[in-house]
Design a protein around this motif. Structure first.
Motif, mmCIF file in Angstrom:
data_model
loop_
_atom_site.group_PDB
_atom_site.id
_atom_site.type_symbol
_atom_site.label_atom_id
_atom_site.label_comp_id
_atom_site.label_asym_id
_atom_site.label_seq_id
_atom_site.Cartn_x
_atom_site.Cartn_y
_atom_site.Cartn_z
ATOM 1 N N GLU A 48 38.981 62.995 24.508
ATOM 2 C CA GLU A 48 38.273 63.435 24.933
ATOM 3 C C GLU A 48 38.153 64.455 25.928
ATOM 4 O O GLU A 48 38.349 66.507 25.981
ATOM 5 N N LYS A 51 40.449 67.567 24.738
ATOM 6 C CA LYS A 51 39.681 68.528 23.759
ATOM 7 C C LYS A 51 39.195 69.167 24.711
ATOM 8 O O LYS A 51 38.559 70.893 24.916
ATOM 9 N N GLU A 90 28.113 68.152 31.234
ATOM 10 C CA GLU A 90 29.326 68.486 30.360
ATOM 11 C C GLU A 90 30.008 69.036 30.901
ATOM 12 O O GLU A 90 31.647 69.041 30.958
ATOM 13 N N SER A 91 29.499 70.668 30.375
ATOM 14 C CA SER A 91 30.589 71.825 30.304
ATOM 15 C C SER A 91 31.095 71.914 31.823
ATOM 16 O O SER A 91 32.341 72.517 32.036
ATOM 17 N N PRO A 129 31.555 79.829 21.499
ATOM 18 C CA PRO A 129 31.436 78.222 21.191
ATOM 19 C C PRO A 129 32.731 77.632 22.733
ATOM 20 O O PRO A 129 33.279 77.636 23.658
ATOM 21 N N LEU A 131 33.324 73.069 23.369
ATOM 22 C CA LEU A 131 32.771 71.456 22.935
ATOM 23 C C LEU A 131 31.676 71.913 21.847
ATOM 24 O O LEU A 131 31.531 72.062 20.944
ATOM 25 N N GLU A 132 30.776 71.306 22.158
ATOM 26 C CA GLU A 132 29.038 71.036 21.331
ATOM 27 C C GLU A 132 28.538 72.135 20.943
ATOM 28 O O GLU A 132 27.000 71.843 20.501
ATOM 29 N N SER A 133 28.348 72.588 21.983
ATOM 30 C CA SER A 133 27.231 73.668 22.200
ATOM 31 C C SER A 133 27.895 75.246 22.439
ATOM 32 O O SER A 133 28.849 75.745 22.161
ATOM 33 N N SER A 134 27.521 76.668 23.455
ATOM 34 C CA SER A 134 28.220 77.574 23.345
ATOM 35 C C SER A 134 28.225 77.928 24.917
ATOM 36 O O SER A 134 27.191 77.447 26.188
#
Length: 141
Positions: A48, A51, A90-91, A129, A131-134
Motif C-alpha cells: 500500500e 501504491k 486516504e488520498s 486518477p 488510487l481508487e478514485s480521482s
C-alpha cells in the motif's frame, strides 16, 4: 517503485558495489532499496505504501505536464491547490505524507487541500486518477 533488489555476495567474494553504484542501480531499476544476499532477487510485492508513492509520482507528472502547457519556467514557484474526495481521507493522508517530495518536484511554495466542490468553482482545474478514485488540482504562479 518496487521495494528492493538483492544482489549476491558470498563470504569468499569481496565484490561489494560502491554506494554510488548502488544508487545508480536503485534509480535504473526503480527500487527503494538495494540489498546484499545470496541470490539475485527483485521484490515485486506492491505494498500500500508503494501504491501511494506511485500515485503521488503520477500526480507529479500531471502537474509538470500542466506547468509545461502553461509555459512556466522550471524556477517559477506555484501555489498548488488539490481537491481530495474526502477531507482527511486516504488520498489526503498519502499526499501529506509525500508533501515534501511533491513540493520539491513541482516547485510548489504551498499546497492547499480543498474539497472537490470547492475546486469546481475555480478555473482550469484538472482531474487525474489517484488510487481508487480521482483528485483535481489547479495552481497559481
Amino acid at each position: 517503485p518496487l521495494a528492493s533488489f538483492t544482489y549476491p555476495i558470498t563470504s569468499d567474494d569481496n565484490t561489494v558495489l560502491s554506494s554510488d553504484m548502488e544508487e545508480i542501480l536503485k534509480d535504473e531499476l526503480n527500487v527503494k532499496e538495494i540489498l546484499r544476499g545470496e541470490l539475485i532477487s527483485l521484490d515485486t510485492n506492491i505494498t500500500e505504501e508503494l501504491k501511494g508513492e506511485g500515485a503521488v509520482r503520477d500526480l507529479m507528472r500531471a502537474i509538470q505536464e500542466e506547468r509545461k502547457n502553461q509555459d512556466l519556467n522550471p524556477k517559477d514557484l506555484i501555489d498548488l491547490i488539490i481537491a481530495v474526495p474526502e477531507p482527511g481521507g486516504e488520498s489526503e493522508i498519502i499526499l501529506r505524507k509525500h508533501e515534501d517530495m511533491l513540493k520539491s518536484a513541482v516547485n510548489a511554495n504551498n499546497i492547499s487541500y480543498v474539497t472537490t466542490e470547492f475546486i469546481s468553482q475555480l478555473e482550469n482545474d484538472i482531474t487525474v486518477p489517484f488510487l481508487e478514485s480521482s483528485i483535481s488540482f489547479t495552481f497559481e504562479v
